[in-house]
Design a protein around this motif. Structure first.
Motif, mmCIF file in Angstrom:
data_model
loop_
_atom_site.group_PDB
_atom_site.id
_atom_site.type_symbol
_atom_site.label_atom_id
_atom_site.label_comp_id
_atom_site.label_asym_id
_atom_site.label_seq_id
_atom_site.Cartn_x
_atom_site.Cartn_y
_atom_site.Cartn_z
ATOM 1 N N GLU A 32 -0.372 -16.623 12.257
ATOM 2 C CA GLU A 32 0.821 -15.762 12.312
ATOM 3 C C GLU A 32 0.901 -14.802 11.148
ATOM 4 N N LYS A 33 0.410 -15.275 9.991
ATOM 5 C CA LYS A 33 0.556 -14.488 8.766
ATOM 6 C C LYS A 33 -0.211 -13.166 8.904
ATOM 7 N N GLU A 34 -1.463 -13.273 9.310
ATOM 8 C CA GLU A 34 -2.290 -12.063 9.450
ATOM 9 C C GLU A 34 -1.767 -11.217 10.610
ATOM 10 N N PHE B 277 10.923 -19.345 14.990
ATOM 11 C CA PHE B 277 11.009 -18.332 16.053
ATOM 12 C C PHE B 277 9.705 -17.582 16.249
ATOM 13 N N LYS B 278 8.587 -18.178 15.929
ATOM 14 C CA LYS B 278 7.310 -17.530 16.192
ATOM 15 C C LYS B 278 6.340 -18.608 16.657
ATOM 16 N N THR B 279 5.736 -18.395 17.807
ATOM 17 C CA THR B 279 4.771 -19.370 18.307
ATOM 18 C C THR B 279 3.594 -19.404 17.338
ATOM 19 N N GLN B 280 3.262 -20.588 16.873
ATOM 20 C CA GLN B 280 2.164 -20.717 15.932
ATOM 21 C C GLN B 280 0.850 -20.750 16.711
ATOM 22 N N LYS B 287 -0.904 -23.398 18.846
ATOM 23 C CA LYS B 287 -1.231 -24.624 18.127
ATOM 24 C C LYS B 287 -0.668 -25.834 18.882
ATOM 25 N N ASP B 288 0.569 -25.722 19.316
ATOM 26 C CA ASP B 288 1.215 -26.813 20.061
ATOM 27 C C ASP B 288 1.258 -26.457 21.531
ATOM 28 N N MET B 289 0.494 -27.208 22.312
ATOM 29 C CA MET B 289 0.465 -26.944 23.750
ATOM 30 C C MET B 289 1.562 -27.758 24.432
#
Ligand code: SF4
Ligand code: SF4
Ligand code: SF4
Lengths: 104, 320
Positions: A32-34, B277-280, B287-289
């Motif tokens: 997410e950072k990049e 609030f951001k899908t990792q 990351k989490d399915m």
């Protein structure tokens, strides 16, 4: 954007890529950072700066990488509208194109 | 009459606010219709000072029966395991908790703080907070994993940040009317009746989830919030889209992602910047399915779902 404008933009983008526009396909944003850093760069552009958007997000007019990633599977791609719905891009795209903001 | 005592440890009072918003039954109905005698509650209790202390001592000595002990907030152990940072009625709250849990028929932990530590127990956890019988996912917590109340049940965990009023009142009513023994609890001691299905169960965006159409901004009337905005609906056990909030709506229906507040890890990723609030994703893949789905299957499914998605899935269709 009406469909006329959308088609014109799509053709312009295709032409730019055919003419060999060099875009930043690498590095692919690992986390997410990049990803957020690229979005930040895009937000600094004039929303009408089509070429700038394409360069920063690394557009190519074909599937990319060993997994043959393409807009078609990307979460931002709207199939029927042939549209990239990522607010920072908001451009028409072809299913077989790709950019490094690809997320599934 | 069933005697109920409600105390607060390290808490923001959110669960109290939620409880006071209960409608069917309301907090008053609990007293008038279900014979629950609210001995004391931080917002409703009448006793103050020495009188309150006397009542608590009558309970801990067994002079007065305690049927239901509800605890909201964390057990605060700081500084250095003394609990002095959270004093109540003349002694550390944690000492009251120890004594009251020994005499209570049922112990109910309300909200994430009391169940697993919640936000106060997030690293670096300066208040040395823990939940009654869990610290995040680790079984044990303040009372230890073998704790059972007099009725033979472990702590009944009603998580949430805050818990929905109906989850609280329905469990309290079940216990007060002698049906406590019938409660079936999951591995985190949550009543299965509420916490077996997912937040996603009943979400109005399920078709967008299926067709892989993403919402890209909060409040959008199309799209699912899983792909971009960090919705934890497919991984979170809660009935938020079956038992609606304010009888009206839910986060996801209104276009806000589920933050997974009923799970022990909440708040996820210790609230590191950029994780809310951001899908990792890792290299563009979540990351989490969703529970039970693997990565390869997911990628294949995406291609198929997108190819099959109907035109309407891309249009604004909700009037929430
Ligand atoms: S973000 Fe990139 S890969 Fe995804 S649809 Fe838009 S242009 Fe295509
Ligand atoms: S918005 Fe969240 S809960 Fe609703 S369908 Fe999408 S992932 Fe599931
Ligand atoms: S939608 Fe998710 S975050 Fe919101 S209350 Fe329900 S479980 Fe918690």
């Amino acid at each position: 954007m009406n469909s006329e404008q959308q088609n014109a933009t799509l053709r312009k983008m295709a032409q730019l890529m055919r003419d060999g526009l060099k875009t930043q396909t690498e590095p692919f944003p690992e986390t997410e950072k990049e990803f957020a850093a690229i979005l930040e760069e895009l937000r600094r552009l004039d929303p009408g700066d089509l070429e700038g958007k394409m360069v920063i997000s690394g557009f190519v007019d074909h599937p990319y990488g060993p997994d043959r990633q393409r807009c078609m599977e990307c979460m931002y791609y709207l199939v029927h509208r042939q549209w990239c719905d990522l607010p920072e891009l908001a451009v028409p795209v072809e299913a077989d194109w790709w950019c490094r903001l690809w997320r599934i | 009459m069933a005697n109920l005592l409600w105390l607060q440890g390290g808490a923001c009072s959110g669960n109290t606010m939620s409880f006071l918003n209960a409608e069917e039954p309301s907090a008053c109905d609990l007293v008038t219709d279900f014979g629950i005698n609210v001995l004391w509650h931080p917002s409703l209790g009448l006793e103050l000072g020495e009188n309150l202390q006397k009542m608590l001592l009558a309970l801990t000595s067994g002079q007065m029966p305690l049927d239901i002990f509800v605890f909201e907030g964390t057990v605060v152990n700081a500084p250095n395991g003394t609990g002095e940072w959270n004093r109540f009625a003349g002694r550390p709250m944690r000492d009251w908790v120890t004594d009251l849990c020994k005499v209570a028929n049922f112990v109910v932990a309300v909200g994430d703080c009391a169940t697993w530590g919640g936000i106060p127990a997030t690293a670096p956890n300066p208040t040395e907070s823990e939940g009654l019988q869990f610290l995040k996912r680790d079984h044990g917590g303040y009372l230890g994993k073998d704790f059972k109340s007099k009725a033979g049940l472990p702590v009944i965990n009603i998580p949430g940040c805050p818990a929905h009023p109906d989850w609280i009142t329905q469990i309290v009513v079940a216990v007060a009317t002698g049906r406590g023994g019938e409660l079936s609890l999951d591995e985190f001691q949550r009543p299965k009746t509420f916490f077996t299905s997912f937040t996603q169960t009943g979400c109005t965006r399920n078709m967008h989830f299926a067709y892989k159409v993403s919402a890209t901004e909060f409040g959008q009337r199309k799209g699912c919030l899983f792909y971009d905005l960090g919705c934890r609906g497919p991984m979170t056990h809660s009935p938020c889209n079956r038992i609606l909030w304010n009888r009206q709506s839910s986060k996801t229906r209104a276009g806000m992602p589920c933050m997974g507040c009923t799970e022990p890890e909440f708040p996820f990723f210790d609230l590191a910047p950029g994780t809310v609030f951001k899908t990792q994703t890792v290299m563009g893949v979540p990351k989490d399915m969703p529970t039970g789905v693997d990565k390869t299957g997911y990628i294949k499914l995406t291609a198929a779902a997108k190819a099959a998605s109907p035109r309407w899935a891309e249009e604004d269709i909700f009037v929430v």
